[in-house]
Design an enzyme around this catalytic site. Structure first.
Site, PDB file in Angstrom:
ATOM      1  N   GLY A  13       9.468   2.934  10.056  1.00  0.00           N
ATOM      2  CA  GLY A  13      10.632   3.662   9.512  1.00  0.00           C
ATOM      3  C   GLY A  13      10.301   5.003   8.886  1.00  0.00           C
ATOM      4  O   GLY A  13      11.213   5.755   8.526  1.00  0.00           O
ATOM      5  N   LYS A 144       2.708  -0.495  25.950  1.00  0.00           N
ATOM      6  CA  LYS A 144       4.149  -0.582  25.665  1.00  0.00           C
ATOM      7  C   LYS A 144       4.793  -1.637  26.576  1.00  0.00           C
ATOM      8  O   LYS A 144       5.669  -2.390  26.146  1.00  0.00           O
ATOM      9  CB  LYS A 144       4.839   0.778  25.869  1.00  0.00           C
ATOM     10  CG  LYS A 144       4.461   1.874  24.886  1.00  0.00           C
ATOM     11  CD  LYS A 144       4.842   1.593  23.454  1.00  0.00           C
ATOM     12  CE  LYS A 144       6.320   1.610  23.161  1.00  0.00           C
ATOM     13  NZ  LYS A 144       6.611   1.445  21.719  1.00  0.00           N
TER      14      LYS A 144
HETATM   15  P1  NAD Z   1       6.217   8.382  15.268  1.00  0.00           P
HETATM   16  O1  NAD Z   1       4.735   8.518  15.411  1.00  0.00           O
HETATM   17  O2  NAD Z   1       6.974   9.521  14.694  1.00  0.00           O
HETATM   18  O3  NAD Z   1       6.565   7.080  14.410  1.00  0.00           O
HETATM   19  C1  NAD Z   1       5.847   5.880  14.525  1.00  0.00           C
HETATM   20  C2  NAD Z   1       5.658   5.294  13.142  1.00  0.00           C
HETATM   21  O4  NAD Z   1       4.937   4.070  13.281  1.00  0.00           O
HETATM   22  C3  NAD Z   1       4.829   6.188  12.198  1.00  0.00           C
HETATM   23  O5  NAD Z   1       5.514   6.397  10.973  1.00  0.00           O
HETATM   24  C4  NAD Z   1       3.534   5.414  12.001  1.00  0.00           C
HETATM   25  O6  NAD Z   1       2.961   5.592  10.703  1.00  0.00           O
HETATM   26  C5  NAD Z   1       4.005   3.969  12.213  1.00  0.00           C
HETATM   27  N1  NAD Z   1       2.907   3.095  12.616  1.00  0.00           N
HETATM   28  C6  NAD Z   1       1.964   3.328  13.567  1.00  0.00           C
HETATM   29  N2  NAD Z   1       1.109   2.301  13.627  1.00  0.00           N
HETATM   30  C7  NAD Z   1       1.514   1.392  12.710  1.00  0.00           C
HETATM   31  C8  NAD Z   1       1.026   0.121  12.299  1.00  0.00           C
HETATM   32  N3  NAD Z   1      -0.084  -0.401  12.842  1.00  0.00           N
HETATM   33  N4  NAD Z   1       1.708  -0.556  11.328  1.00  0.00           N
HETATM   34  C9  NAD Z   1       2.806  -0.019  10.750  1.00  0.00           C
HETATM   35  N5  NAD Z   1       3.310   1.186  11.099  1.00  0.00           N
HETATM   36  C10 NAD Z   1       2.672   1.884  12.062  1.00  0.00           C
HETATM   37  O7  NAD Z   1       6.742   7.989  16.722  1.00  0.00           O
HETATM   38  P2  NAD Z   1       8.242   8.125  17.294  1.00  0.00           P
HETATM   39  O8  NAD Z   1       8.292   9.340  18.141  1.00  0.00           O
HETATM   40  O9  NAD Z   1       9.225   7.936  16.205  1.00  0.00           O
HETATM   41  O10 NAD Z   1       8.293   6.877  18.286  1.00  0.00           O
HETATM   42  C11 NAD Z   1       8.958   5.684  17.896  1.00  0.00           C
HETATM   43  C12 NAD Z   1       8.882   4.693  19.030  1.00  0.00           C
HETATM   44  O11 NAD Z   1       9.501   5.238  20.190  1.00  0.00           O
HETATM   45  C13 NAD Z   1       7.457   4.309  19.439  1.00  0.00           C
HETATM   46  O12 NAD Z   1       7.415   2.918  19.646  1.00  0.00           O
HETATM   47  C14 NAD Z   1       7.231   5.044  20.747  1.00  0.00           C
HETATM   48  O13 NAD Z   1       6.355   4.333  21.601  1.00  0.00           O
HETATM   49  C15 NAD Z   1       8.640   5.084  21.307  1.00  0.00           C
HETATM   50  N6  NAD Z   1       8.885   6.219  22.197  1.00  0.00           N
HETATM   51  C16 NAD Z   1       8.759   7.492  21.719  1.00  0.00           C
HETATM   52  C17 NAD Z   1       9.024   8.568  22.574  1.00  0.00           C
HETATM   53  C18 NAD Z   1       8.952  10.012  22.078  1.00  0.00           C
HETATM   54  O14 NAD Z   1       9.164  10.929  22.886  1.00  0.00           O
HETATM   55  N7  NAD Z   1       8.717  10.261  20.795  1.00  0.00           N
HETATM   56  C19 NAD Z   1       9.409   8.325  23.898  1.00  0.00           C
HETATM   57  C20 NAD Z   1       9.534   6.992  24.340  1.00  0.00           C
HETATM   58  C21 NAD Z   1       9.276   5.945  23.476  1.00  0.00           C
END
Ligand code: NAD
Length: 242
Positions: A13, A144
């Protein structure tokens, strides 16, 4: 008889997508907590922890009385050591499922990725029925896919209902990956080249719409519509229409 109020735990979050989900839940007056390895905001109850540690999760789920988990955590694409993806996205999903079932959580929404069906070639008009590629594109997408499979297989087990969403590229306020990456390519002078005939297509989703999709998915998990045929695929549009 009044219904039990939902308590949401947004895992990841503090991240880009997770933060938008938190803001939308707060805006509609829901009870929200965040579980993450870093804290970036101070307007919700925050629990510092790593999803690969099931005991930390279980502790927070019990303490908060969480009824619905929205799990958006993942390491960002591009890590040097691919083992981090399997640790967080596969082992982490196992721990989230197990802790959720042990704590009596009833709903689990997972942020997967459109990359789970990408094999490096053109992907046109695929839907959720498309199988994972035989040879995964890279460790991130493979992890994923494996995480998503675990989440969906847990549906209906141990009192838990689950759903996974597959966003493509995400843009919007708070993005720290996509625009930064494009700007870095510009700074490196990599924008003087054209790949292909300049008609390449790519899907992008506005982060606010994606956050809303998570809320809709969570809401609809309470009373999932039954498929009308064994081949029906449930999409956000079809869920909204029911
Ligand atoms: P982000 O890196 O901004 O946020 C991910 C959060 O997860 C971070 O706050 C991080 O500290 C936390 N995190 C990571 N490892 C952790 C752990 N072991 N325990 C607890 N917290 C942990 O990424 P985002 O862009 O917000 O992506 C969110 C989701 O969407 C992810 O699952 C990603 O795979 C998926 N996604 C993102 C994109 C994109 O373009 N950003 C595209 C497709 C899918």
């Amino acid at each position: 008889m009044s219904q039990r109020k939902e308590v949401y735990l947004v895992i990841g979050g503090s991240g880009f997508v997770g933060r938008h989900i938190v803001e939308q839940l707060l805006a509609r007056g829901d009870i929200v907590c965040v579980f993450d390895i870093v804290q970036r905001h101070h307007d919700v109850d925050f629990y510092s922890g790593d999803i690969t540690d099931e005991s930390q999760l279980l502790d927070v789920l019990s303490k908060t009385g969480t009824t619905c988990i929205i799990h958006t955590a993942s390491p960002p694409h591009g890590a040097k050591d691919p083992s981090i993806y399997y640790k967080v996205n596969v082992d982490g999903c196992k721990a989230v499922i197990s802790a959720a079932q042990a704590a009596g959580v009833t709903k689990l929404v997972y942020t997967s990725s459109a990359g789970v069906v990408f094999d490096g070639g053109d992907v046109v008009n695929l839907d959720e029925r498309a199988p994972f590629p035989e040879k995964p594109f890279d460790a991130y997408n493979d992890s994923k896919a494996q995480g998503e499979k675990l989440i969906l297989e847990a549906n209906g087990k141990g009192g838990l209902l689950t759903v996974a969403l597959r966003p493509a590229g995400i843009f919007g306020e708070g993005d720290r990956q996509m625009m930064v990456g494009l700007y870095q390519a510009y700074q490196r002078g990599q924008t003087h080249f054209q790949v292909g005939d300049n008609n390449n297509l790519f899907d992008y989703t506005y982060v606010g719409n994606l956050a809303k999709a998570h809320l809709i998915a969570a809401d609809k998990l309470s009373s999932p519509p039954l498929p009308t045929s064994s081949h029906e695929t449930l999409t956000i549009d079809s869920l909204k229409a029911k």
